[in-house]
Scaffold this motif. Structure first.
Motif, mmCIF file in Angstrom:
data_model
loop_
_atom_site.group_PDB
_atom_site.id
_atom_site.type_symbol
_atom_site.label_atom_id
_atom_site.label_comp_id
_atom_site.label_asym_id
_atom_site.label_seq_id
_atom_site.Cartn_x
_atom_site.Cartn_y
_atom_site.Cartn_z
ATOM 1 N N PHE A 22 0.849 -1.177 0.000
ATOM 2 C CA PHE A 22 0.000 0.000 0.000
ATOM 3 C C PHE A 22 0.890 1.234 0.000
ATOM 4 N N SER A 23 0.324 2.360 -0.400
ATOM 5 C CA SER A 23 1.095 3.585 -0.543
ATOM 6 C C SER A 23 0.912 4.468 0.693
ATOM 7 N N ILE A 24 2.039 4.871 1.297
ATOM 8 C CA ILE A 24 2.024 5.840 2.389
ATOM 9 C C ILE A 24 2.943 6.976 1.978
ATOM 10 N N TRP B 207 2.688 -6.836 5.374
ATOM 11 C CA TRP B 207 3.140 -7.510 6.588
ATOM 12 C C TRP B 207 3.830 -6.552 7.539
ATOM 13 N N MET B 208 4.441 -5.495 6.987
ATOM 14 C CA MET B 208 5.112 -4.531 7.843
ATOM 15 C C MET B 208 4.093 -3.759 8.686
ATOM 16 N N LEU B 209 2.985 -3.374 8.069
ATOM 17 C CA LEU B 209 1.920 -2.710 8.809
ATOM 18 C C LEU B 209 1.360 -3.635 9.884
ATOM 19 N N CYS B 210 1.137 -4.889 9.544
ATOM 20 C CA CYS B 210 0.620 -5.849 10.523
ATOM 21 C C CYS B 210 1.597 -6.050 11.670
ATOM 22 N N GLY B 211 2.888 -6.099 11.385
ATOM 23 C CA GLY B 211 3.890 -6.245 12.425
ATOM 24 C C GLY B 211 3.935 -5.042 13.356
ATOM 25 N N ILE B 212 3.837 -3.853 12.797
ATOM 26 C CA ILE B 212 3.846 -2.640 13.617
ATOM 27 C C ILE B 212 2.619 -2.602 14.517
ATOM 28 N N VAL C 287 -5.009 -8.816 12.261
ATOM 29 C CA VAL C 287 -5.051 -7.661 11.351
ATOM 30 C C VAL C 287 -4.858 -8.127 9.914
ATOM 31 N N TRP C 288 -3.934 -9.055 9.702
ATOM 32 C CA TRP C 288 -3.707 -9.587 8.351
ATOM 33 C C TRP C 288 -4.955 -10.283 7.825
#
Length: 104
Positions: free
Chosen positions: A42-44, A52-57, A97-98
């Motif tokens: 996704f674009s930030i 997966w990075m968002l889910c990990g955070i 979340v995933w």
């Protein structure tokens, strides 16, 4: 057994050239990585981040939040394996979340 040679040299001598070719042929699909559809991202602010990075955070944030909540409520003092408990809670949150956000 052959002496004076390394194990990899012995292994290479045991395999015939045709066997090496078959191993390489069948191992190729395992090394393909992401296909034409691309990695889920996704674009930030114009930069693409993997999901997966968002889910990990989020999982780390939930684990830290639960630790603070457990400290305030006094539950933390009765936990015997705190590290594993908080890591497990963070992983469960990240996987939820995933599943909810990016799952099927």
């Amino acid at each position: 057994m052959l002496t004076g040679q390394t194990h990899s040299a012995q292994f290479d001598q045991m395999l015939r050239p045709s066997a090496r070719r078959h191993i390489g042929f069948f191992a190729t699909p395992l090394l393909s990585g992401c296909t034409a559809q691309g990695a889920p991202s996704f674009s930030i602010f114009g930069a693409y981040f993997p999901d997966w990075m968002l889910c990990g955070i989020i999982g780390v944030a939930v684990a830290v939040g639960l630790r603070v909540l457990f400290l305030v409520s006094g539950i933390d003092s009765i936990l015997s394996l705190r590290l594993f408990t908080y890591v497990s809670l963070g992983i469960i949150a990240a996987l939820l979340v995933w599943l909810v956000g990016f799952g099927p």
